[in-house]
Motif scaffolding. Structure first.
Motif, mmCIF file in Angstrom:
data_model
loop_
_atom_site.group_PDB
_atom_site.id
_atom_site.type_symbol
_atom_site.label_atom_id
_atom_site.label_comp_id
_atom_site.label_asym_id
_atom_site.label_seq_id
_atom_site.Cartn_x
_atom_site.Cartn_y
_atom_site.Cartn_z
ATOM 1 N N ASP A 295 -6.767 2.848 11.199
ATOM 2 C CA ASP A 295 -6.076 3.606 9.889
ATOM 3 C C ASP A 295 -4.513 2.959 9.903
ATOM 4 O O ASP A 295 -3.903 3.097 8.964
ATOM 5 N N VAL A 296 -3.956 2.796 11.159
ATOM 6 C CA VAL A 296 -2.571 2.343 11.111
ATOM 7 C C VAL A 296 -2.300 0.916 10.594
ATOM 8 O O VAL A 296 -1.709 0.461 9.908
ATOM 9 N N VAL A 297 -3.421 0.360 11.089
ATOM 10 C CA VAL A 297 -3.465 -1.154 10.478
ATOM 11 C C VAL A 297 -3.463 -1.371 8.866
ATOM 12 O O VAL A 297 -2.888 -2.110 8.295
ATOM 13 N N ARG A 298 -4.685 -0.378 8.499
ATOM 14 C CA ARG A 298 -4.509 -0.449 6.984
ATOM 15 C C ARG A 298 -3.109 0.153 6.443
ATOM 16 O O ARG A 298 -2.942 -0.624 5.487
ATOM 17 N N THR B 273 -0.732 -2.657 6.265
ATOM 18 C CA THR B 273 -1.055 -3.653 5.175
ATOM 19 C C THR B 273 -0.965 -2.896 3.853
ATOM 20 O O THR B 273 -0.493 -3.645 2.872
ATOM 21 N N PHE B 274 -1.557 -1.687 3.609
ATOM 22 C CA PHE B 274 -1.390 -1.274 2.087
ATOM 23 C C PHE B 274 0.064 -0.995 1.694
ATOM 24 O O PHE B 274 0.539 -1.456 0.513
ATOM 25 N N VAL B 275 0.857 -0.425 2.706
ATOM 26 C CA VAL B 275 2.428 -0.378 2.215
ATOM 27 C C VAL B 275 3.066 -1.626 2.076
ATOM 28 O O VAL B 275 4.121 -1.751 1.027
ATOM 29 N N ALA B 276 2.763 -2.493 2.929
ATOM 30 C CA ALA B 276 3.731 -3.711 2.735
ATOM 31 C C ALA B 276 3.187 -4.484 1.356
ATOM 32 O O ALA B 276 3.715 -5.018 0.920
ATOM 33 N N GLU B 277 1.912 -4.171 0.852
ATOM 34 C CA GLU B 277 1.495 -4.936 -0.314
ATOM 35 C C GLU B 277 2.308 -4.203 -1.425
ATOM 36 O O GLU B 277 2.861 -4.943 -2.329
ATOM 37 N N ASP C 215 6.385 -8.134 4.697
ATOM 38 C CA ASP C 215 5.418 -8.531 5.683
ATOM 39 C C ASP C 215 4.901 -7.443 6.457
ATOM 40 O O ASP C 215 5.624 -6.588 7.029
ATOM 41 N N PRO C 216 3.447 -7.421 6.481
ATOM 42 C CA PRO C 216 2.691 -6.160 7.022
ATOM 43 C C PRO C 216 3.316 -6.285 8.650
ATOM 44 O O PRO C 216 3.237 -5.069 9.287
#
Ligand code: NAI
Length: 405
Positions: free
Chosen positions: A190-193, A196-200, A205-206
């Motif tokens: 959940d943290v990894v996602r 990634t999604f916030v960085a997008e 950079d994630p």
């Protein structure tokens, strides 16, 4: 068990000069288990890797053991009576174990046990649908841990994590070996996602983004604290809704067929592009299309991209293996004594009135050294927290009752 003690002695010798930890993966031949095993084999903190499954573990072990990573260790053969017949130095630090009769040998002397055993979610299933199958599997594996490596750190991946962690706790309590500091439900994906999604959305950079994700590991119990993102970011209400929902439903994006609608419009003279994921099952008229499709519609104001995701073949495995290794590595660095190793995990907690809750924890030589409070929440997050707690309370109770019954 004679065979087990021989194995223990020899595996201690194997550790001998080579510093590192002994790690077992239970469910190592599965979709998560295999890439997880591969990545753990590449981890310099691991000196011995045990791969256990009820199917295919010898083949996976042979495959992984051909990787030219890691220290040279000792392999052994056992006689019918459990005595060591021969041992020799070879190039693998990996051992395979197949079936229930080898569970104890797989677990003896382990420092860290990672459990991705069980069935994954299929389209239309919720994590709670998995409960009955996975609860029994987790119970059996945890009974093995109480006997063979009660001091090991346990990373529980099998879903529903919101229930399997309470199940594991009850099994350990029953055996008198429960140490809440050593039992961690893995919510790292959940943290990894979220990162990634916030960085997008923010164009970052994630690897530089840190989103605390608290609560649990299913649907609304997954609560990203966007007000606490590092580096500090501010989100519009639409972005907050979009990100929260995407982080909560990231698993479904992998499991189910999705249609991504790229909607464009022009507003105040600028062109805007939106990404809107919609389940194909909710759009029956488009299901005839092929695997990946991009087309412009008549009025050219949107185009569609269709992805079949895993179309029933399984849930997140590669990103999960990546997340599990990131988390396991943090646990091993904590065991080694590194300072300030902090990750989110679903653990026994007093952060809320619930007995288990995911939040940031600091990892140390004996497992969890400190559990951090949630910090200041905004109104959106406070509403989300109440929803999360309601569902979480039921899932925790379901796990506890499974063992108490
Ligand atoms: P999979 O079906 O590909 O692999 C599961 C493996 O467990 C299989 O190799 C199977 O033989 C093995 N297994 C079954 N019963 C066993 C037993 N009694 N002892 C040892 N091994 C046993 O499933 P996949 O995709 O690897 O998922 C595994 C679990 O992880 C599922 O419960 C899934 O829902 C969960 N998961 C958790 C996530 C998280 O963030 N915590 C994310 C994604 C999946």
């Amino acid at each position: 068990m004679e065979g087990s003690s021989s194995l223990q002695q020899v595996s201690c010798r194997a550790k001998g000069g080579a510093p590192g930890f002994k790690v077992a993966i239970l469910g190592a031949a599965g979709g998560i288990g295999q890439p997880l095993a591969m990545l753990m084999k590449m981890n310099p903190l691991v000196s011995v890797l045990h791969l256990y499954d009820v199917v295919n573990s010898p083949g996976v072990t042979a495959d992984i053991s051909h990787m030219d990573t890691g220290a040279v260790v000792i392999s052994l053969s056992l006689s019918l009576w459990g005595h060591v017949l021969l041992y020799n130095v070879n190039h693998g630090l990996v051992r395979g174990f197949l079936g229930q009769s080898q569970l104890e040998d797989a677990l003896i002397g382990m420092d860290l046990v990672i459990i991705p055993a069980g069935v994954p979610r299929k389209p239309g299933m919720t994590r709670d649908d998995l409960f009955n199958i996975n609860a029994g599997i987790v119970k059996t594996l945890c009974e093995g841990i109480t006997k063979c490596c009660p001091d090991a750190i346990v990373n529980l991946i099998s879903n529903p994590v919101n229930s399997t962690v309470p199940i594991a706790a009850e099994v350990f309590k029953k055996a008198g070996t429960y140490d809440p500091k050593r039992l961690l439900g893995v919510t790292m994906l959940d943290v990894v996602r979220a990162n990634t999604f916030v960085a997008e959305v923010m164009g970052l950079d994630p690897r530089e983004v840190d989103v605390p994700v608290v609560g649990g590991h299913a649907g609304v119990t997954i609560l990203p604290l966007l007000s606490q993102v590092k580096p500090p970011c501010s989100f519009t209400p639409e972005e907050t809704d979009y990100l929260t929902s995407r982080i909560q439903n990231g698993g479904t994006e992998v499991v189910e067929d999705f249609l991504y609608l790229f909607l464009s419009c022009s507003l105040l003279g600028s062109a805007w592009l939106y990404l809107q994921p919609i389940r194909i099952s909710e759009l029956p008229s488009i299901t005839e299309e092929h695997n990946t499709l991009s087309c412009l519609t008549d009025d050219s104001n949107f185009f569609v991209h269709m992805s079949e995701a895993k179309a029933g073949a399984g849930s997140a495995t590669l990103s999960m293996a990546y997340a599990a290794v990131k988390f396991a590595d943090a646990c091993l660095r904590g065991l080694r004594g590194d300072a300030s190793v902090i990750q989110c995990a679903f653990v026994a907690s007093q952060v809320t009135e619930l007995p288990f809750f995911a939040s940031k924890v600091r990892l140390g030589r004996t497992g969890i050294d400190e559990i951090y409070p949630l910090g200041p929440l905004n109104v959106y997050e406070r509403v989300g927290l109440e929803k999360a707690k309601k569902e979480l309370a039921e899932s925790i109770q379901k796990g506890v009752s499974f063992i108490k019954k």
